[in-house]
Scaffold this motif. Sequence first.
Motif, PDB file in Angstrom:
ATOM      1  N   LEU A  50       0.385   3.903  -2.708  1.00 14.67           N
ATOM      2  CA  LEU A  50      -0.891   4.621  -2.715  1.00 14.67           C
ATOM      3  C   LEU A  50      -0.796   5.969  -1.998  1.00 14.67           C
ATOM      4  N   LEU A  51       0.242   6.134  -1.191  1.00 11.84           N
ATOM      5  CA  LEU A  51       0.443   7.380  -0.458  1.00 11.84           C
ATOM      6  C   LEU A  51       1.349   8.353  -1.209  1.00 11.84           C
ATOM      7  N   GLU A  52       1.954   7.890  -2.313  1.00 12.38           N
ATOM      8  CA  GLU A  52       2.866   8.733  -3.103  1.00 12.38           C
ATOM      9  C   GLU A  52       2.100   9.856  -3.783  1.00 12.38           C
ATOM     10  N   GLN A  53       2.750  10.994  -3.871  1.00 15.23           N
ATOM     11  CA  GLN A  53       2.197  12.126  -4.611  1.00 15.23           C
ATOM     12  C   GLN A  53       2.910  12.192  -5.957  1.00 15.23           C
ATOM     13  N   GLY A  54       2.196  12.579  -6.964  1.00 11.65           N
ATOM     14  CA  GLY A  54       2.826  12.723  -8.277  1.00 11.65           C
ATOM     15  C   GLY A  54       1.892  12.281  -9.378  1.00 11.65           C
ATOM     16  N   GLN A  55       2.216  12.717 -10.572  1.00  6.22           N
ATOM     17  CA  GLN A  55       1.411  12.378 -11.739  1.00  6.22           C
ATOM     18  C   GLN A  55       1.827  10.998 -12.254  1.00  6.22           C
ATOM     19  N   PRO A  56       0.874  10.082 -12.374  1.00  6.04           N
ATOM     20  CA  PRO A  56       1.225   8.754 -12.888  1.00  6.04           C
ATOM     21  C   PRO A  56       1.638   8.804 -14.362  1.00  6.04           C
ATOM     22  N   GLN A  57       2.628   7.988 -14.705  1.00  2.00           N
ATOM     23  CA  GLN A  57       3.033   7.818 -16.098  1.00  2.00           C
ATOM     24  C   GLN A  57       2.533   6.445 -16.545  1.00  2.00           C
ATOM     25  N   VAL A  58       1.843   6.422 -17.688  1.00  2.00           N
ATOM     26  CA  VAL A  58       1.248   5.182 -18.191  1.00  2.00           C
ATOM     27  C   VAL A  58       1.974   4.770 -19.458  1.00  2.00           C
ATOM     28  N   ASP A  59       2.404   3.520 -19.492  1.00  2.00           N
ATOM     29  CA  ASP A  59       3.044   2.947 -20.673  1.00  2.00           C
ATOM     30  C   ASP A  59       2.190   1.775 -21.142  1.00  2.00           C
ATOM     31  N   VAL A  60       1.828   1.770 -22.423  1.00  2.00           N
ATOM     32  CA  VAL A  60       1.002   0.706 -22.981  1.00  2.00           C
ATOM     33  C   VAL A  60       1.765   0.032 -24.111  1.00  2.00           C
ATOM     34  N   GLN A  61       1.870  -1.271 -24.033  1.00  2.00           N
ATOM     35  CA  GLN A  61       2.494  -2.068 -25.086  1.00  2.00           C
ATOM     36  C   GLN A  61       1.448  -3.033 -25.637  1.00  2.00           C
ATOM     37  N   PRO A 106       0.788  -1.221   0.000  1.00  2.72           N
ATOM     38  CA  PRO A 106       0.000   0.000   0.000  1.00  2.72           C
ATOM     39  C   PRO A 106       0.828   1.283   0.000  1.00  2.72           C
ATOM     40  N   ALA A 107       2.151   1.191   0.181  1.00  6.64           N
ATOM     41  CA  ALA A 107       2.972   2.405   0.302  1.00  6.64           C
ATOM     42  C   ALA A 107       2.837   3.315  -0.917  1.00  6.64           C
ATOM     43  N   THR A 157       1.580  -0.518 -17.865  1.00  3.74           N
ATOM     44  CA  THR A 157       2.398  -0.280 -16.681  1.00  3.74           C
ATOM     45  C   THR A 157       2.221   1.176 -16.271  1.00  3.74           C
ATOM     46  N   THR A 158       1.803   1.389 -15.039  1.00  6.44           N
ATOM     47  CA  THR A 158       1.603   2.741 -14.527  1.00  6.44           C
ATOM     48  C   THR A 158       2.551   2.943 -13.350  1.00  6.44           C
ATOM     49  N   LYS A 159       3.316   4.027 -13.429  1.00 11.62           N
ATOM     50  CA  LYS A 159       4.305   4.335 -12.397  1.00 11.62           C
ATOM     51  C   LYS A 159       4.058   5.713 -11.819  1.00 11.62           C
ATOM     52  N   VAL A 160       4.441   5.867 -10.555  1.00  3.91           N
ATOM     53  CA  VAL A 160       4.482   7.169  -9.896  1.00  3.91           C
ATOM     54  C   VAL A 160       5.884   7.294  -9.320  1.00  3.91           C
ATOM     55  N   ASN A 161       6.588   8.347  -9.700  1.00  8.59           N
ATOM     56  CA  ASN A 161       7.962   8.566  -9.229  1.00  8.59           C
ATOM     57  C   ASN A 161       8.840   7.335  -9.461  1.00  8.59           C
ATOM     58  N   ASP A 162       8.755   6.751 -10.638  1.00  7.35           N
ATOM     59  CA  ASP A 162       9.535   5.579 -11.058  1.00  7.35           C
ATOM     60  C   ASP A 162       9.252   4.310 -10.255  1.00  7.35           C
ATOM     61  N   LYS A 163       8.175   4.295  -9.484  1.00  7.40           N
ATOM     62  CA  LYS A 163       7.759   3.081  -8.768  1.00  7.40           C
ATOM     63  C   LYS A 163       6.468   2.584  -9.402  1.00  7.40           C
ATOM     64  N   VAL A 164       6.365   1.277  -9.597  1.00  4.34           N
ATOM     65  CA  VAL A 164       5.180   0.716 -10.235  1.00  4.34           C
ATOM     66  C   VAL A 164       3.972   0.866  -9.324  1.00  4.34           C
ATOM     67  N   LEU A 165       2.962   1.533  -9.843  1.00  3.39           N
ATOM     68  CA  LEU A 165       1.684   1.674  -9.159  1.00  3.39           C
ATOM     69  C   LEU A 165       0.857   0.410  -9.416  1.00  3.39           C
TER      70      LEU A 165
END
Length: 155
Positions: free
Chosen positions: A33-44, A30-31, A66-74
């Motif tokens: 889920l507490l991150e702030q930031g705009q998610p980056q979405v990559d679709v293959q 769950p950690a 694959t959706t990441k926030v601050n380079d961590k996989v959401l």
Amino acid sequence: MTDQANNGQPSFNIQRIYLKDLSLEQPNAPAILLEQGQPQVDVQLNLNAEEVKDGLFEITVTATVTTKVNDKVLFLVEAKQAGLFEIRNVPQEQMQPIVAIACPQIVYPYLRATVADIINRTGFPPVHLTEVNFQAMYEAQLQQAAAGAPQALNS
């Protein structure tokens, strides 16, 4: 009613559309889920075609989101939507466009709905996959094949 498989007339029938595989991972919950930031979405996207029996083809369209926030996989979603198509008495030169364009265009809307639904079920806003021009993808693959191996088109 005549049997098209035996009378030589071209036939194209959808036997079944089905979800072949689906996975969802939230490795940093769950950690994350507490991150702030705009998610980056990559679709293959990936396309696979296989003749499973004479005249019966399985066409699979796979999306990996694959959706990441601050380079961590959401979250990571991989969905494989497939269709079973009966294609008979079609000239060989028309088979590849049917398998690479027509069939994926039928399967893809189901894949889009599956991906949006599973992501929505995670509690995140759904990711809606964009429309795909399978004709353009096919033509680009032909151009790449022609540039890399011209003899492949002559065989």
